[in-house]
Design an enzyme around this catalytic site. Sequence first.
Site, short mmCIF file in Angstrom:
data_model
loop_
_atom_site.label_atom_id
_atom_site.label_comp_id
_atom_site.label_asym_id
_atom_site.label_seq_id
_atom_site.Cartn_x
_atom_site.Cartn_y
_atom_site.Cartn_z
CB ALA A 1 -0.90 -0.33 1.01
N GLY B 1 0.68 -5.35 0.66
CA GLY B 1 -0.63 -5.34 0.03
C GLY B 1 -0.61 -5.29 -1.34
CD GLU C 1 -3.02 -7.69 2.46
OE1 GLU C 1 -2.73 -6.55 2.38
OE2 GLU C 1 -3.49 -8.11 3.01
CD GLU D 1 1.31 -5.97 5.16
OE1 GLU D 1 2.40 -6.62 5.38
OE2 GLU D 1 0.03 -5.55 3.82
C1 TC6 Z 1 1.37 -2.10 3.47
O1 TC6 Z 1 0.47 -2.90 2.69
C2 TC6 Z 1 -0.35 -2.45 4.29
C3 TC6 Z 1 -2.07 -2.97 3.57
C4 TC6 Z 1 -3.03 -3.43 3.81
C5 TC6 Z 1 -3.74 -2.70 3.87
C6 TC6 Z 1 -5.51 -2.57 3.80
N1 TC6 Z 1 4.42 3.53 -0.21
O2 TC6 Z 1 13.72 1.53 0.25
P1 TC6 Z 1 13.73 2.44 -1.16
C7 TC6 Z 1 9.34 4.41 -1.17
S1 TC6 Z 1 1.80 -2.07 4.49
C8 TC6 Z 1 4.99 4.55 -0.37
O3 TC6 Z 1 14.90 3.46 -0.66
P2 TC6 Z 1 14.59 0.39 -2.13
C9 TC6 Z 1 10.34 5.21 -0.19
O4 TC6 Z 1 10.02 5.59 0.73
C10 TC6 Z 1 3.51 -1.34 2.31
N2 TC6 Z 1 6.51 4.90 -0.72
O5 TC6 Z 1 14.44 1.86 -1.77
C11 TC6 Z 1 12.10 5.45 -1.22
O6 TC6 Z 1 11.21 7.13 -1.40
P3 TC6 Z 1 12.36 8.50 -1.32
C12 TC6 Z 1 4.25 -3.24 2.94
C13 TC6 Z 1 6.90 3.86 -0.63
O7 TC6 Z 1 14.93 -0.38 -3.28
C14 TC6 Z 1 11.86 4.98 -2.25
O8 TC6 Z 1 10.30 4.26 -2.28
N3 TC6 Z 1 5.13 -2.61 2.27
C15 TC6 Z 1 6.88 2.43 0.03
O9 TC6 Z 1 15.94 -0.14 -1.42
C16 TC6 Z 1 12.35 3.33 -2.91
O10 TC6 Z 1 12.16 3.08 -1.84
C17 TC6 Z 1 6.52 -2.48 2.72
O11 TC6 Z 1 6.32 -2.85 3.86
C18 TC6 Z 1 5.13 2.92 0.48
N4 TC6 Z 1 4.88 1.12 0.22
O12 TC6 Z 1 13.66 -1.42 -1.23
C19 TC6 Z 1 8.00 -2.32 1.87
N5 TC6 Z 1 7.53 1.66 -0.43
O13 TC6 Z 1 13.34 7.95 -2.02
C20 TC6 Z 1 8.45 -1.13 1.80
C21 TC6 Z 1 8.95 2.11 -0.52
O14 TC6 Z 1 11.54 9.12 -1.59
N6 TC6 Z 1 9.48 -0.83 1.06
N7 TC6 Z 1 8.20 3.41 -0.77
O15 TC6 Z 1 13.34 8.15 0.12
C22 TC6 Z 1 10.43 -1.82 0.78
O16 TC6 Z 1 10.33 -2.89 1.28
C23 TC6 Z 1 11.71 -0.88 -0.33
O17 TC6 Z 1 11.21 0.26 0.03
C24 TC6 Z 1 11.43 -1.91 -1.18
C25 TC6 Z 1 12.97 -1.30 -2.27
C26 TC6 Z 1 12.13 -3.01 -0.77
C27 TC6 Z 1 10.50 -1.97 -1.76
#
Ligand code: TC6
Length: 676
Positions: free
Chosen positions: A63, A102, A105, A125
Amino acid sequence: MTSPVRFERHDDVLVIISDSPPVNALGAGVRDGLKEGVSQGINDPAVKAMVIRCDGKTFFAGADITEFGKPPKGASLHEVIDMMDSSEKPIVAAIHGTALGGGCEVALACHYRVAVPSAVMGLPEVKLGLLPGAGGTQRLPRIVGVKAALEMVAIGDPIPAKKAAEVGLVDRVVGEDSLEADAIAFAREVADKKPIPRVRDKTVAPDPEAVEEFKKKHGRRMRGFDAPAANIACVVAASELPFDEGMKFEREQFMKLMTGTQSAAQRHLFFAERQAAKIDDVDPKTPLRPINKVGVIGAGTMGGGISMNFLSAGIAVTIVEMQQEALDRGTGVMRKNYEASAAKGRIKPDAPEKAMGLLTPTLSLEDLADCDLIIEAVYENMDVKKELFTKLDTIAKPGAILASNTSYLNVDEIAAVTKRPEDVVGMHFFSPANVMRLLEVVRGEKTAKDVLATVMALAKKIKKVAVVAGVCHGFIGNRMLSPRQIEANKLLMEGATPQQIDKVHTDFGMPMGPFQMADLAGVDIGWHRDPSRIESIRDALAAEGRWGQKKGAGYYDYDEKRNATPSPRALEIIEEFRAKSNLPKREITDQEIVERTLYPMVNEGALILEEGKAQRASDVDVVWIMGYGWPVYRGGPMFWAQNEVGLKKIVDGLEKHGFKVAESLKSAAETGAALK
Ligand code: TC6
């Protein structure tokens, strides 16, 4: 506005493609686009099956976290997922990169999943203080069983495609470079298969033993956090309730977490960590200096740990010591550490050889002449460091970065002995340096921008979270530690015990309190070594040989396994010293301990920000979480002060106890503005 989602027809297969950099987060535009695409596929009689895939580096990574806490926009993820799930035409998720949260999901709501070998899938999450609230906790156990689901949702680590295929999460692992074509071919294979497999139609048997075992195994790491228990409860619900009831339960649990302070704190940390990598006045495109070889001076615990970071990342290291014996001992410890990790399966069996093969031990500083970065990790003494940097200036090649691992000293003063202060920087690693994720990068007055940019990029490569600090005594972390220690000592003098003070800190969520920390680090550190000069409780303990864990005695007594018990003798020593001061002994409440040890840290953090020694309040939080174990679910001292306690209360508390309050803190408390 153009949609980030486009649709391409391949005869009877509709391919729905999201292109929303950087990580295809499922923001409103993407959700609307998916809904539109799936609806087209459902309604177009010529379409027999659909494929959902993403452009760019990854399948949906979750998400869009930036939308959390804001008014909802566009189609909800539930709406989209329900529509996909109920489609009478099969939908295939074509996964590459990281299908997380998400995103995972969405894949679970598809009827089939194919993935390239390098893809990973996961529900992280819990690390954001949440749970997979779009059906993840109900669908995943129905595919992989309770035991595997618990690991994935309540710990949150992703699994690679091969493992996902083994547990039935992926139907086929396809070609790394032919994802779309292979997914389309797969979609055609299954287009006419009936009934369409829907995860919601499956059931999963309860497994109370697995639940108990899981809680036992991970109890310690989950302590204090709300989200793991909620995730576990949802997985259990999946095995006990019909799908729709399980979804209702998941929703209730999700909302509780989403509106709580812990998730806000954990989400704050997610962005804070990424923000920390950015330097306000340095262009992110600044050309970097190549770092192919690193020199480390000192093969003690610190030097060895620092070296391991680079070796593990495949970067050659030359390590220098003064005596052969110390050199052998240091490299021996490094080898042993690697071998222990390999034995525990944390690294590949050949990793120790590979890493150690990149190491050149030497007794000669001259051997550092070809290094691109030289980090000194020698004795913490300004004269020693100055002498060393003077020598390095004559040895290091032009353009080499010269770094000090000092934890307190003035980097500008060190840089000034060289003819190249612009190449000098602080790299303050935390012990054990091969484990702790924090790196304070100390920016000297003359440190060149490309030096900073290079060190920050290198930090990422060696998997550290780097935070830029300005030159001041103790930089960000240790500078804030100091007022805490001063007050903790004063509280002892007023009648509190080390146990009481430490317990307030551990109950708060810190891994240890100030006196447990002193015992671990060594009560004798910084001691003047004159047993007749007793000017503090610390002196009195040190004079009696109570130097902490290493001596089996300090503020606490220790057994051979270093288990601590309250020490009657230490309490006597404290009491004897206290009595001499004529201070009245009084009852001290836990709340007073919080106000006098934690509030002053916030005050110091505010001063650090006022003086420009940290770039932003969230950097201070990152330092304390990554470097000192401030509980993640409290978001760091500055987040805690602003969002959990309230700045007004902090200021009032500080004033009540006679502290001089930082102006910025006072004005933020009055205006309600955020600390910057
Ligand atoms: C969920 O899904 C809940 C669902 C329930 C629904 C009802 N959203 O980490 P990096 C940005 S909760 C917005 O440096 P990498 C990040 O801030 C979510 N932004 O890259 C950064 O921005 P900046 C569950 C996001 O290659 C840029 O993308 N998912 C999100 O080292 C690059 O990120 C997670 O917890 C996001 N979801 O790693 C996964 N994700 O450039 C969270 C990233 O402006 N993400 N950004 O600073 C990660 O673990 C890592 O970003 C990665 C990529 C492994 C996808």
